[in-house]
Design a protein around this motif. Structure first.
Motif, PDB file in Angstrom:
ATOM      1  N   UNK A  26     -11.592  31.205  84.375  1.00  0.00           N
ATOM      2  CA  UNK A  26     -10.938  32.047  83.355  1.00  0.00           C
ATOM      3  C   UNK A  26      -9.622  32.659  83.806  1.00  0.00           C
ATOM      4  N   UNK A  27      -9.555  33.094  85.061  1.00  0.00           N
ATOM      5  CA  UNK A  27      -8.316  33.691  85.553  1.00  0.00           C
ATOM      6  C   UNK A  27      -7.213  32.633  85.639  1.00  0.00           C
ATOM      7  N   UNK A  28      -7.553  31.475  86.182  1.00  0.00           N
ATOM      8  CA  UNK A  28      -6.568  30.393  86.284  1.00  0.00           C
ATOM      9  C   UNK A  28      -6.148  29.914  84.903  1.00  0.00           C
ATOM     10  N   UNK A  29      -7.095  29.866  83.990  1.00  0.00           N
ATOM     11  CA  UNK A  29      -6.775  29.427  82.627  1.00  0.00           C
ATOM     12  C   UNK A  29      -5.778  30.373  81.972  1.00  0.00           C
ATOM     13  N   UNK A  30      -5.998  31.670  82.148  1.00  0.00           N
ATOM     14  CA  UNK A  30      -5.083  32.648  81.562  1.00  0.00           C
ATOM     15  C   UNK A  30      -3.706  32.550  82.202  1.00  0.00           C
ATOM     16  N   UNK A  31      -3.678  32.398  83.521  1.00  0.00           N
ATOM     17  CA  UNK A  31      -2.397  32.317  84.241  1.00  0.00           C
ATOM     18  C   UNK A  31      -1.598  31.099  83.801  1.00  0.00           C
ATOM     19  N   UNK A  32      -2.268  29.932  83.781  1.00  0.00           N
ATOM     20  CA  UNK A  32      -1.568  28.715  83.382  1.00  0.00           C
ATOM     21  C   UNK A  32      -1.164  28.765  81.914  1.00  0.00           C
ATOM     22  N   UNK A  33      -2.011  29.349  81.082  1.00  0.00           N
ATOM     23  CA  UNK A  33      -1.672  29.450  79.666  1.00  0.00           C
ATOM     24  C   UNK A  33      -0.409  30.259  79.438  1.00  0.00           C
ATOM     25  N   UNK A  34      -0.301  31.396  80.107  1.00  0.00           N
ATOM     26  CA  UNK A  34       0.887  32.238  79.977  1.00  0.00           C
ATOM     27  C   UNK A  34       2.112  31.511  80.511  1.00  0.00           C
ATOM     28  N   UNK A  35       1.952  30.797  81.628  1.00  0.00           N
ATOM     29  CA  UNK A  35       3.092  30.097  82.223  1.00  0.00           C
ATOM     30  C   UNK A  35       3.605  28.995  81.295  1.00  0.00           C
ATOM     31  N   UNK A  36       2.690  28.204  80.721  1.00  0.00           N
ATOM     32  CA  UNK A  36       3.127  27.141  79.814  1.00  0.00           C
ATOM     33  C   UNK A  36       3.720  27.713  78.535  1.00  0.00           C
ATOM     34  N   UNK A  37       3.152  28.808  78.042  1.00  0.00           N
ATOM     35  CA  UNK A  37       3.707  29.435  76.841  1.00  0.00           C
ATOM     36  C   UNK A  37       5.123  29.937  77.101  1.00  0.00           C
ATOM     37  N   UNK A  38       5.347  30.499  78.282  1.00  0.00           N
ATOM     38  CA  UNK A  38       6.692  30.969  78.638  1.00  0.00           C
ATOM     39  C   UNK A  38       7.671  29.807  78.752  1.00  0.00           C
ATOM     40  N   UNK A  39       7.199  28.645  79.270  1.00  0.00           N
ATOM     41  CA  UNK A  39       8.083  27.488  79.392  1.00  0.00           C
ATOM     42  C   UNK A  39       8.406  26.885  78.026  1.00  0.00           C
ATOM     43  N   UNK A  40       7.459  26.961  77.090  1.00  0.00           N
ATOM     44  CA  UNK A  40       7.681  26.407  75.759  1.00  0.00           C
ATOM     45  C   UNK A  40       8.568  27.299  74.894  1.00  0.00           C
ATOM     46  N   UNK A  41       8.525  28.604  75.146  1.00  0.00           N
ATOM     47  CA  UNK A  41       9.204  29.574  74.277  1.00  0.00           C
ATOM     48  C   UNK A  41      10.679  29.263  74.038  1.00  0.00           C
ATOM     49  N   UNK A  42      11.475  28.883  75.065  1.00  0.00           N
ATOM     50  CA  UNK A  42      12.907  28.623  74.803  1.00  0.00           C
ATOM     51  C   UNK A  42      13.161  27.447  73.864  1.00  0.00           C
ATOM     52  N   UNK A  43      12.169  26.555  73.708  1.00  0.00           N
ATOM     53  CA  UNK A  43      12.350  25.364  72.879  1.00  0.00           C
ATOM     54  C   UNK A  43      11.741  25.537  71.491  1.00  0.00           C
ATOM     55  N   UNK A  44      11.234  26.717  71.187  1.00  0.00           N
ATOM     56  CA  UNK A  44      10.592  26.982  69.903  1.00  0.00           C
ATOM     57  C   UNK A  44      11.402  28.030  69.154  1.00  0.00           C
TER      58      UNK A  44
END
Length: 273
Positions: free
Chosen positions: A201-219
């Motif tokens: 769960x901790x790794x899932x949350x960390x990776x989820x936030x990281x990928x969301x941050x990487x996607x944000x500039x393209x959305x």
């Protein structure tokens, strides 16, 4: 050559995964049970149909023919008619194919059936197991002589669950733009969504936030405040997939229209069917 790769006659390389020894053994045991049941049932029927006037030699010949017909004739006929399948192979998702990946014929099925008397029945499968563990692609002796191997037809289920638009982001997605999303980032985000349920769960949350941050500039525009990172990732990927599919369909429609115009004869020249 890699055991999972076959080069066909046209020089095309195909990915063909050979069945494991355990899978083949399970199918062979099921086939053995079926054949033994057929043999016992047909033998009992044969005793009722055989006239009492037959002498010992004729009776012995009849029993031998019946034995060969069941344990050699039936497997050969099945594999020939079904292009490499049997009851056990169908249950385990295995098919016998030639070394070049093509379907087997009567010759290959006959060689496998005759040699099967030795490596399957007379040695109780022991010789077949030894050969399968040593030979390439898990071949038994019959496969080596016939030039065949067991192909695993049923691929494992894809780990990717279908992408769906989160209901709370449907309104936002109707006006959002994700055309600049890089392919590499989209693929990595897709793989994350597939593996997310198995992550800590901790790794899932960390990776989820990281990928969301990487996607944000393209959305554009930005997702509503408080959107769950994984929901944003899934919404962006779903939107990208749907719009790319729509563009591909439109291109195919335009190409078909152009092709129809090009193939038309000049005005005044009649069409000839």
């Amino acid at each position: 050559m890699d055991d999972d790769v076959t080069t066909i006659g046209e020089g095309v390389v195909l990915e063909t995964a050979a069945a494991s020894v355990g899978l083949r053994a399970a199918g062979a045991m099921l086939d053995a049970v079926v054949l033994v049941a057929v043999y016992i049932g047909s033998f009992i029927g044969l005793t009722f149909l055989t006239p009492d006037s037959l002498d010992l030699a004729a009776m012995s010949a009849l029993v031998l023919v019946h034995l060969v017909a069941v344990f050699v004739g039936i497997p050969v006929a099945l594999e020939t008619a079904t292009r490499g399948r049997s009851v056990g192979k169908y249950a385990t998702g295995v098919r016998i194919v030639r070394d070049d990946g093509g379907p087997i014929g009567f010759r290959q099925a006959l060689v496998r059936g005759l040699v099967g008397v030795l490596d399957l029945w007379l040695t109780a499968g022991g010789l077949a197991l030894i050969t399968a563990f040593v030979a390439r692609r898990g071949k038994r002796l019959g496969d080596i002589l016939a030039g065949t191997y067991a192909l695993k037809e049923r691929a494992a289920k894809s780990p990717h669950r279908p992408l769906e638009m989160p209901p709370e982001l449907a309104g936002w997605a109707s006006t959002a733009d994700v055309r600049r999303l890089p392919d590499g980032l989209a693929l990595a985000a897709r793989q994350f969504l597939s593996r997310a349920p198995q992550l800590n769960p901790v790794s899932r949350q960390t990776w989820g936030v990281e990928f969301a941050d990487q996607l944000a500039p393209y959305v554009s525009p930005a997702a509503p405040a408080g959107t769950h990172p994984e929901h944003l990732i899934e919404a962006a990927l779903t939107l990208r997939r749907d719009r790319e599919h729509a563009r591909a369909v439109e291109r195919e429609r335009a190409d078909a229209a152009v092709s129809a115009q090009v193939q038309r004869l000049p005005h005044g020249i009649p069409e000839v069917s």
